[in-house]
Scaffold this motif. Structure first.
Motif, short mmCIF file in Angstrom:
data_model
loop_
_atom_site.label_atom_id
_atom_site.label_comp_id
_atom_site.label_asym_id
_atom_site.label_seq_id
_atom_site.Cartn_x
_atom_site.Cartn_y
_atom_site.Cartn_z
N MET A 16 -20.31 42.10 -44.17
CA MET A 16 -21.22 41.82 -45.28
C MET A 16 -22.65 42.10 -44.82
O MET A 16 -23.06 41.61 -43.76
N PRO A 17 -23.43 42.88 -45.59
CA PRO A 17 -24.81 43.15 -45.19
C PRO A 17 -25.57 41.84 -45.01
O PRO A 17 -25.41 40.89 -45.77
N GLU A 18 -26.43 41.84 -43.98
CA GLU A 18 -27.13 40.60 -43.65
C GLU A 18 -27.99 40.12 -44.80
O GLU A 18 -28.09 38.91 -45.06
N ARG A 19 -28.61 41.04 -45.51
CA ARG A 19 -29.49 40.65 -46.62
C ARG A 19 -28.70 39.97 -47.73
O ARG A 19 -29.13 38.97 -48.29
N HIS A 20 -27.53 40.52 -48.05
CA HIS A 20 -26.70 39.94 -49.09
C HIS A 20 -26.20 38.56 -48.68
O HIS A 20 -26.18 37.61 -49.48
N GLU A 21 -25.82 38.42 -47.41
CA GLU A 21 -25.35 37.13 -46.91
C GLU A 21 -26.48 36.08 -47.00
O GLU A 21 -26.24 34.92 -47.35
N GLY A 22 -27.70 36.54 -46.71
CA GLY A 22 -28.84 35.63 -46.82
C GLY A 22 -29.07 35.19 -48.26
O GLY A 22 -29.42 34.03 -48.50
N MET A 23 -28.87 36.12 -49.20
CA MET A 23 -29.00 35.77 -50.61
C MET A 23 -27.97 34.72 -51.02
O MET A 23 -28.29 33.74 -51.71
N LEU A 24 -26.72 34.91 -50.57
CA LEU A 24 -25.68 33.93 -50.89
C LEU A 24 -26.02 32.54 -50.34
O LEU A 24 -25.85 31.53 -51.01
N ALA A 25 -26.52 32.53 -49.09
CA ALA A 25 -26.86 31.25 -48.47
C ALA A 25 -28.02 30.58 -49.21
O ALA A 25 -28.02 29.35 -49.41
N GLN A 26 -29.00 31.38 -49.65
CA GLN A 26 -30.16 30.82 -50.34
C GLN A 26 -29.75 30.24 -51.70
O GLN A 26 -30.16 29.14 -52.07
N ILE A 27 -28.95 30.98 -52.44
CA ILE A 27 -28.51 30.50 -53.76
C ILE A 27 -27.66 29.25 -53.60
O ILE A 27 -27.79 28.28 -54.37
N ALA A 28 -26.78 29.25 -52.60
CA ALA A 28 -25.94 28.07 -52.37
C ALA A 28 -26.79 26.86 -51.99
O ALA A 28 -26.52 25.73 -52.42
N THR A 29 -27.81 27.08 -51.18
CA THR A 29 -28.70 25.98 -50.79
C THR A 29 -29.39 25.39 -52.01
O THR A 29 -29.47 24.16 -52.19
N GLU A 30 -29.91 26.26 -52.88
CA GLU A 30 -30.61 25.78 -54.07
C GLU A 30 -29.66 25.01 -54.99
O GLU A 30 -30.05 24.00 -55.59
N TYR A 31 -28.43 25.49 -55.08
CA TYR A 31 -27.49 24.86 -56.02
C TYR A 31 -26.91 23.55 -55.46
O TYR A 31 -26.91 22.53 -56.14
N TYR A 32 -26.41 23.61 -54.23
CA TYR A 32 -25.68 22.46 -53.69
C TYR A 32 -26.57 21.41 -53.03
O TYR A 32 -26.26 20.22 -53.05
N LEU A 33 -27.68 21.84 -52.43
CA LEU A 33 -28.51 20.90 -51.69
C LEU A 33 -29.78 20.50 -52.44
O LEU A 33 -30.28 19.39 -52.26
N GLU A 34 -30.30 21.43 -53.26
CA GLU A 34 -31.54 21.12 -53.97
C GLU A 34 -31.30 20.77 -55.44
O GLU A 34 -32.25 20.49 -56.18
#
Length: 324
Positions: free
Chosen positions: A1-19
């Motif tokens: 998985m491209p690193e940039r795409h993986e970073g996007m997934l992690a960021q969206i998940a952080t906003e949804y699940y943690l924030e």
């Protein structure tokens, strides 16, 4: 998985699940549709970027009968969560009130020690059969609490019988001071009234900071001596070793309260154990013979059941990467 795409997934998940951002808010932030946000969240779980842990409470025994049988006592009441219960202490207080109301009979003599839980219990006893009430432990000063004197006054009003208040501190500095106080007529009368109890209601505390009414009120040397004597729990100022024997370490003579011998001779003793991890204390009280009816919370019930080899059901933890 491209690193940039993986970073996007992690960021969206952080906003949804943690924030706790909504999918619509996340979509606006990143200039994508909320349907894309949902797909990204699903992908993040599939790829292991997001893992979800569900912690299930261990299953309780269906009721307290198995525990009571294993402990060899008359009953175990596991405090539930009724409507209107404020917190764990309130649940225990309500449960204790129900047990006390069920064992007190007309004309009996009821002895009551003091704890914050027992103080609240009195407020859940709208009525009792006509009975006399004995204060089993001297007074202690607590912030925001009415103390043992107000508890006896309240129970005396509910029961409508004679009361024996105990106008003395729970613990004093020397055995000589305690002996002098015990000779005072009102104190002596209350202590002797505990010789003929029909029902006693007492609370159990672990021997440790914040869990015992006595622990914080003695010197460090006295605490050390009691610990060295094997103290694991305290009940009405009396210290218990794991095998149920007395473990005062020199404190017993300084305490103005019901004795272990008086509790042992009482036909019905209701013991309230508020600690979530008070297994050793409960086992000590049972071994001492000072409990017939035990009132506990769910967490302690699970630990007791496990220690006694009783099955409690499902595992505590489950992990999954493919479920929201």
């Amino acid at each position: 998985m491209p690193e940039r795409h993986e970073g996007m997934l992690a960021q969206i998940a952080t906003e949804y699940y943690l924030e706790n951002a909504s999918k619509v808010e996340i979509a606006k932030t990143h200039g994508i549709s909320r349907f894309q946000v949902a797909r990204y969240l699903d992908e993040a779980r599939r790829e292991g970027i997001v893992t979800i842990t569900i912690r299930r409470p261990p299953a309780l025994p269906a009721d307290g009968s198995e525990l009571a049988e294993a402990l060899g006592i008359a009953s175990v009441t596991i405090a539930s969560t009724p409507d209107g219960a404020v917190d764990a202490r309130d649940r225990l207080a309500r449960a204790a009130a129900g047990v006390v109301a069920g064992v007190v009979t007309e004309g009996s003599r009821l002895g009551v020690s003091w704890s914050r839980t027992l103080q609240e219990m009195a407020g859940h006893l709208p009525a009792l059969p006509g009975c006399d009430v004995v204060q089993l432990a001297g007074s202690i000063s607590v912030t925001g609490g009415g103390g043992s004197g107000s508890l006896i006054h309240r129970l005396g009003q509910v029961a409508g019988g004679r009361t024996w208040p105990l106008p003395a501190p729970l613990i004093v500095e020397t055995a000589e001071t305690a002996a002098s106080l015990r000779r005072q007529p009102e104190i002596s009368d209350a202590l002797h009234a505990a010789d003929a109890l029909d029902v006693a209601v007492v609370s159990l505390g672990d021997w440790g900071p914040g869990k015992s009414t006595v622990f914080e009120r003695v010197t460090p040397a006295q605490r050390q001596a009691a610990t060295a004597a094997g103290a694991v729990a305290e009940c009405s100022g009396r210290l218990l070793a794991a095998d149920g024997s007395a473990a005062d370490g020199g404190l017993d003579d300084c305490v103005i309260a019901v004795t272990l011998a008086q509790l042992i001779s009482t036909p019905q003793v209701v013991l309230v154990a508020p600690s979530d991890d008070g297994v050793a204390g409960v086992r000590a009280a049972v071994a001492a013979g000072i409990v017939n009816h035990l009132v506990i919370g769910p967490a302690l019930a699970v630990q007791l059941a496990a220690g006694l080899g009783l099955a409690t059901g499902q595992p505590a933890d489950e992990k999954t990467g493919d479920s929201a």
